[in-house]
Design a protein around this motif. Structure first.
Motif, short mmCIF file in Angstrom:
data_model
loop_
_atom_site.label_atom_id
_atom_site.label_comp_id
_atom_site.label_asym_id
_atom_site.label_seq_id
_atom_site.Cartn_x
_atom_site.Cartn_y
_atom_site.Cartn_z
N PRO A 32 24.61 34.84 44.22
CA PRO A 32 25.79 34.16 43.68
C PRO A 32 25.45 33.43 42.38
N GLN A 33 26.38 33.49 41.40
CA GLN A 33 26.18 32.86 40.10
C GLN A 33 27.21 31.76 39.84
N PHE A 34 28.49 32.06 40.13
CA PHE A 34 29.57 31.15 39.75
C PHE A 34 30.83 31.56 40.49
N GLU A 35 31.65 30.56 40.85
CA GLU A 35 32.94 30.87 41.46
C GLU A 35 33.92 29.75 41.18
N ASN A 36 35.16 30.15 40.88
CA ASN A 36 36.25 29.18 40.76
C ASN A 36 37.51 29.82 41.33
N SER A 37 38.68 29.29 41.03
CA SER A 37 39.92 29.82 41.59
C SER A 37 40.31 31.17 40.98
N GLU A 38 39.71 31.55 39.87
CA GLU A 38 40.09 32.78 39.17
C GLU A 38 39.13 33.95 39.37
N VAL A 39 37.81 33.66 39.42
CA VAL A 39 36.80 34.71 39.48
C VAL A 39 35.67 34.35 40.43
N HIS A 59 39.73 43.32 44.84
CA HIS A 59 40.19 43.01 43.49
C HIS A 59 39.35 43.77 42.47
N GLY A 60 39.92 43.98 41.27
CA GLY A 60 39.19 44.62 40.20
C GLY A 60 38.03 43.77 39.73
N ARG A 61 37.07 44.42 39.06
CA ARG A 61 35.87 43.70 38.63
C ARG A 61 35.23 44.39 37.43
N ALA A 62 34.53 43.59 36.65
CA ALA A 62 33.73 44.10 35.54
C ALA A 62 32.27 44.03 35.95
N LEU A 63 31.51 45.07 35.61
CA LEU A 63 30.07 45.10 35.82
C LEU A 63 29.42 45.09 34.45
N VAL A 64 28.46 44.19 34.25
CA VAL A 64 27.68 44.14 33.02
C VAL A 64 26.25 44.52 33.39
N GLU A 114 20.01 46.18 37.87
CA GLU A 114 20.55 44.83 37.93
C GLU A 114 21.84 44.76 37.13
N VAL A 115 22.88 44.21 37.77
CA VAL A 115 24.18 44.05 37.12
C VAL A 115 24.74 42.67 37.43
N ILE A 116 25.52 42.16 36.50
CA ILE A 116 26.34 40.97 36.76
C ILE A 116 27.73 41.49 37.07
N VAL A 117 28.31 41.02 38.17
CA VAL A 117 29.63 41.43 38.59
C VAL A 117 30.57 40.24 38.44
N VAL A 118 31.69 40.46 37.72
CA VAL A 118 32.72 39.43 37.55
C VAL A 118 33.98 39.99 38.21
N GLN A 119 34.30 39.47 39.39
CA GLN A 119 35.43 39.97 40.16
C GLN A 119 36.59 38.99 40.11
N LEU A 120 37.76 39.53 39.74
CA LEU A 120 38.97 38.72 39.73
C LEU A 120 39.36 38.36 41.14
N LYS A 121 40.05 37.25 41.32
CA LYS A 121 40.47 36.83 42.65
C LYS A 121 41.94 37.13 42.93
N ASN A 122 42.74 37.38 41.91
CA ASN A 122 44.17 37.65 42.18
C ASN A 122 44.68 38.77 41.32
#
Length: 122
Positions: A32-39, A59-64, A114-122
Motif C-alpha cells: 500500500p502507498q496511499f488512499e483517500n476518498s477518490e483513489v 473500478h478502472g485503474r492506471a498502471l505505471v 514492478e508497477v504502481i497501480v492507481v485505482q479509482l474508487k467511484n
C-alpha cells in the motif's frame, strides 16, 4: 582476537545479513502507498513463477511500470485472458473487471515486474 570478540563480530554480521534478507523480499506482493476518498494506490511486485492471488477490480485503474516486463492476466483455470507488455516509465489504463470474474497476474519473465497501480474508487 579473543573468542568473545569473534563471537560478537559473528553476531553483528548475522544481524546485518538478516536485515538484508528482510529488505529483499522474494515474494509477489502488494505494498500500500496511499488512499483517500477518490483513489487507492499500491505498488505490485510480481516475481517470476509467483502469481498474485486471484482477485478482481471493481473500478478502472492506471498502471505505471517501474521496470518494464510482461504480465499475463489469467483466470482461475490458468487461461490467459490478456497479456500486458509494460514499458519502463509508461502508464496504461485498465477498465474495471467484468462482473463475476477474477484474475491473477503472472510474470512469465525472469526478473520481478514492478508497477504502481492507481485505482479509482467511484
Amino acid at each position: 582476537m579473543t573468542i568473545k570478540t569473534i563471537g560478537a563480530v559473528a553476531m553483528i554480521g548475522s544481524v546485518f545479513a538478516a536485515g538484508v534478507a528482510v529488505g529483499q523480499q522474494s515474494t509477489s506482493r502488494r505494498e500500500p502507498q496511499f488512499e483517500n476518498s477518490e483513489v487507492q494506490v499500491w505498488k505490485s511486485i510480481v516475481m517470476p513463477g509467483q502469481p498474485l492471488s486471484l482477485h478482481r477490480h471493481d473500478h478502472g485503474r492506471a498502471l505505471v511500470s517501474l521496470n518494464g516486463g510482461t504480465l499475463n492476466v489469467v483466470d482461475g483455470g490458468g487461461k490467459v485472458m490478456d497479456v500486458l507488455k509494460l514499458e519502463t516509465g509508461k502508464a496504461i489504463w485498465l477498465d474495471a473487471d467484468k462482473a463475476g470474474t477474477q484474475h491473477a497476474d503472472v510474470n512469465p519473465g525472469t526478473t520481478a515486474v514492478e508497477v504502481i497501480v492507481v485505482q479509482l474508487k467511484n
